[in-house]
Design an enzyme around this catalytic site. Sequence first.
Site, mmCIF file in Angstrom:
data_model
loop_
_atom_site.group_PDB
_atom_site.id
_atom_site.type_symbol
_atom_site.label_atom_id
_atom_site.label_comp_id
_atom_site.label_asym_id
_atom_site.label_seq_id
_atom_site.Cartn_x
_atom_site.Cartn_y
_atom_site.Cartn_z
ATOM 1 N N SER A 151 -26.592 -4.677 -27.607
ATOM 2 C CA SER A 151 -26.992 -6.084 -27.656
ATOM 3 C C SER A 151 -25.971 -6.897 -26.881
ATOM 4 O O SER A 151 -24.822 -6.470 -26.708
ATOM 5 C CB SER A 151 -27.031 -6.569 -29.110
ATOM 6 O OG SER A 151 -27.110 -7.985 -29.190
ATOM 7 N N TYR A 164 -23.434 -6.917 -37.479
ATOM 8 C CA TYR A 164 -24.273 -6.649 -36.306
ATOM 9 C C TYR A 164 -23.427 -6.591 -35.038
ATOM 10 O O TYR A 164 -23.530 -5.649 -34.238
ATOM 11 C CB TYR A 164 -25.349 -7.726 -36.186
ATOM 12 C CG TYR A 164 -26.337 -7.496 -35.065
ATOM 13 C CD1 TYR A 164 -27.353 -6.560 -35.205
ATOM 14 C CD2 TYR A 164 -26.260 -8.211 -33.877
ATOM 15 C CE1 TYR A 164 -28.267 -6.341 -34.183
ATOM 16 C CE2 TYR A 164 -27.164 -8.012 -32.851
ATOM 17 C CZ TYR A 164 -28.175 -7.074 -33.004
ATOM 18 O OH TYR A 164 -29.072 -6.855 -31.984
#
Length: 264
Positions: A151, A164
Site C-alpha cells: 500500500s 495497517y
Amino acid sequence: MAVAEVMTAVRRFEGRVAIVTGAGSGIGAATARLFAREGGKVCVVDRDAGAAEAITQLIDREGGAAKSFAADVTRSDDVSGVVHAVAEDWGRIDILHNNAGITAIGSVETLAEEEWDRVIAVNLKSIFLCSKFVIPIMRRQGGGAIVNTASVNGIRPAADRDAYSASKGAVVNLTKAMALGLAKDGIRVNCICPGTTDTQLVRGVAERLFPDFETAKRAFIEKEPIGRIADPGEIAEAVAYLASDVAGFVTGSALVIDGGMILA
C-alpha cells in the site's frame, strides 16, 4: 481497438496457473478475472466461500478457467491444502498474488492486542505462508512470479492506521528480501502499492469515519492530484504487468499506483 481488448487478444497468461488470495472482491477479484480473460487458470482463494464461488462462476461465464477455495490464509493447514490441491489438479503454479488484506483504525495506544495481531496475520503472515508452500513448486519448475499487495501506507504511513501501516511497510521490505533470495531460482518477487481504491476494505473504513461513502469519496478525492480514486481493474492491470513476461527484468520493486497521492 481498446487497450483492454488488445491485452486480452495477447493472452499473456495462456497455459499459466495463478493463485490469488483475497479474490472474493476488490483488487483480488479484478485480478483473478483479468488473469482468466488472458488465458490463465486461476485459483480463487477467499475466507468467504460464497464470495470465492461467485467470482469463480463469473469467470466461468466469461469463458475462463477457475476453481474456488475457501481458506484462512493465516493458517498453515489451510494454505498448504490449497497449494497442494492446485498443484495436483493443474500440475504447476506460475503466479502467486498475495492480496488478502484487512485494516484497523487506531494507534498503538487504542488498538486492542487482538486487532493488531489480526492485521499483522492477514496482511503479512499470509504472504509468508503462501509463499512458503508455493516457492518449492516454482523452483522445481524453473521460475515463477510472486506479486504482493502492499500500500502507499507502506511507504508513507497514515495516522490512526498504525497496524495497517506497519504491516504494509513490512510487506514492502519482505518483498525486497524475497526478491534477493529467489532471483537465482528464476522467481521474481514484486509488490504493488495502491492508493485509495474503490474496494470493500476502503468502504468499510469510510463507514467508520464518514456519514456515507459519497462524503468519504469526496474527502479521498481531495487528496488525489489526479482527481479521483482508483477502480480495482486499474490496480489489477499493474499486478498483471508484474506477473507477466513483459516484466521479466523487474524484481524487488514496489510499484506505486496512487494517482499521485504520495506526492501531495
